[in-house]
Design a protein around this motif. Structure first.
Motif, mmCIF file in Angstrom:
data_model
loop_
_atom_site.group_PDB
_atom_site.id
_atom_site.type_symbol
_atom_site.label_atom_id
_atom_site.label_comp_id
_atom_site.label_asym_id
_atom_site.label_seq_id
_atom_site.Cartn_x
_atom_site.Cartn_y
_atom_site.Cartn_z
ATOM 1 N N ASP A 25 35.865 42.795 39.254
ATOM 2 C CA ASP A 25 36.640 43.799 38.999
ATOM 3 C C ASP A 25 37.035 44.878 39.667
ATOM 4 N N ARG A 29 39.500 38.494 40.854
ATOM 5 C CA ARG A 29 39.135 39.051 39.802
ATOM 6 C C ARG A 29 38.114 38.030 38.970
ATOM 7 N N ALA A 30 38.575 36.596 39.160
ATOM 8 C CA ALA A 30 38.005 35.679 38.492
ATOM 9 C C ALA A 30 36.782 34.879 39.077
ATOM 10 N N ALA A 62 44.149 38.031 41.241
ATOM 11 C CA ALA A 62 43.772 37.399 40.087
ATOM 12 C C ALA A 62 42.411 36.668 40.486
ATOM 13 N N ARG A 63 42.599 36.029 41.701
ATOM 14 C CA ARG A 63 41.482 34.900 42.138
ATOM 15 C C ARG A 63 40.233 35.748 42.553
#
Length: 339
Positions: A127, A97-98, A94-95
Motif C-alpha cells: 500500500d 497494491r495487490a 492496483a497490481r
C-alpha cells in the motif's frame, strides 16, 4: 552477465509498449537518484525533488522502503510489475497494491541482499509503495503525460524503423548500456552475473521511458519486459530547437521549427509531433509545403515514412543561421571589450 535465450519466433513477435506505470517508476528512480543526466531531467528535478524529499522526510517508513526497494543491483520485483499493452496507470498500480505482504518482504530481502530492517517488517508495504507511485503520477507525471506519451511513441517509431534498416540486433545493441545481441539466440539484458533464462514462446515486450533509466521484469514465464530510456534526442529536450528568427520570418515559426529539427536526422511525422508540440495536422501541412518547395526529402522504411532535409533545405537553414551566429559573436565581443 544476465542473458535470455530467445528464439526467432519470440523475437519476431515481440512488441513495443508504452506504460504509464513504467514511466512513473522511472521518474521515482530519478527522484531517488537526485541527479539528472541532461538539462530536461535537471529542470524536472529542480521542480519536484524538494516536494519528494519533504514527503519522505514526513514518512520514514516509506523512505526506508524506497531505499531498500531500489537496491544497488536489484529492484524489488513487486515495485515493477511487468507492463501490459494498453494498461492504465490505475490498473498497473492496483497490481502493486495487490501484492501479498509476505512476497513484498521477500522481494525487499532480495534487493537488499540481506535481512530486512525491523522498520520494514510490516504488512502495509504494498500500500505504501502504491501510494507513493500514485503521488508521483498525479503530481509530477500525469500533467505532462500526453507530451511524454508522444515522445515515447516517437521512439517506438524510430526503433521499428531501425529494425527495418539493420535488423533486431542493431536495436537490441542500442537499447541501453548492458544490452546486446550475443548471437546463437542469446540476448544480454544486463551486465550482472545472473543465471540465463529460457524465454522462447513467451511474450517479449520493449518499454521506453523518458528518464535515463532501465530494468527488466517478468510475469511468471508468460511475459518478459525490457524497460529502456528512449532515444537521447527525444528524452533530452521535449521543446523545439532554437529556430533562427530570419528563417521563422521567412517560413513561419511552425514550419521553420520542423525544418530545423530535420537537421538531426530522418524523423517521422509522429516524432516531429512529439518534438514540436504541434498537432498532427499542422505538422503534416508543414511537411507538404516543405516537400513541394524541395526543402525536404522523404523515404519509406518498413511502414514508416521518414523525412530529412534536402540539400536545398540545408543551404537555406545555414544561410539563416550564419548571420545570427555572427551577430551574436559580434555582440559578445563588444561586451567583452574594455570601455
Amino acid at each position: 552477465m544476465g542473458w535470455w535465450q530467445v528464439n526467432a519466433d519470440t523475437l519476431a513477435g515481440s512488441r513495443f509498449v508504452v506504460s504509464p506505470l513504467a514511466e512513473t517508476f522511472a521518474c521515482l528512480k530519478l527522484l531517488h537518484a537526485g541527479t539528472g543526466a541532461h538539462p530536461g531531467e535537471t529542470a524536472w528535478l529542480r521542480e519536484w525533488l524538494p516536494a519528494h524529499r519533504a514527503r519522505l522526510a514526513a514518512d520514514p517508513v516509506t523512505a526506508a522502503l524506497v531505499r531498500a526497494g531500489l537496491g544497488r543491483d536489484w529492484i524489488a520485483d513487486f515495485l515493477t510489475p511487468t507492463p501490459r499493452d494498453g494498461e492504465s496507470f490505475e490498473d498497473g498500480v492496483a497490481r502493486v497494491r495487490a501484492v501479498p505482504p509476505a512476497d513484498a518482504r521477500a522481494h525487499l530481502r532480495t534487493s537488499l541482499a540481506g535481512p530486512l530492517p525491523g522498520t520494514l517488517d510490516r504488512d502495509d508495504l504494498p500500500d505504501r509503495a502504491a501510494d507513493l507511485l500514485t503521488w508521483v503520477w498525479e503530481n509530477a507525471v500525469r500533467p505532462t503525460w500526453e507530451r511524454r506519451r508522444r515522445v515515447l511513441e516517437a521512439d517506438v517509431v524510430a526503433r521499428i524503423a531501425q529494425v527495418g534498416r539493420g535488423g533486431w540486433a542493431t536495436v537490441l545493441d542500442s537499447l541501453r548500456p548492458g544490452t546486446r545481441w550475443l548471437g546463437e539466440s542469446r540476448f544480454q539484458v544486463n551486465a550482472h552475473e545472473y543465471p540465463p533464462r529460457e524465454i522462447s514462446g513467451a511474450e517479449l515486450l520493449f518499454v521506453p521511458v523518458t528518464p535515463r533509466a532501465g530494468w527488466v521484469s517478468w510475469e511468471e514465464r508468460q511475459r518478459y519486459a525490457v524497460v529502456y530510456p528512449c532515444t537521447g534526442v527525444l528524452a533530452a529536450d521535449h521543446r523545439r530547437r532554437d529556430v533562427p528568427a530570419a528563417l521563422s520570418a521567412l517560413l513561419g515559426p511552425g514550419r521553420a521549427a520542423v525544418l530545423v529539427l530535420l537537421g538531426q536526422g530522418p524523423l517521422s511525422t509522429t516524432q516531429l509531433v512529439a518534438l514540436t508540440g504541434q498537432g498532427l495536422g499542422s505538422v503534416g501541412r508543414h511537411l507538404r509545403v516543405l516537400w513541394d518547395a524541395g526543402l525536404v526529402e522523404r523515404g519509406r522504411v518498413g511502414r514508416s515514412v521518414l523525412y530529412s532535409r534536402s540539400g536545398a533545405g540545408e543551404v537555406l537553414v545555414r544561410a539563416r543561421q550564419e548571420p545570427e551566429a555572427k551577430a551574436s559573436d559580434a555582440k559578445e565581443t563588444e561586451v567583452k571589450e574594455p570601455g
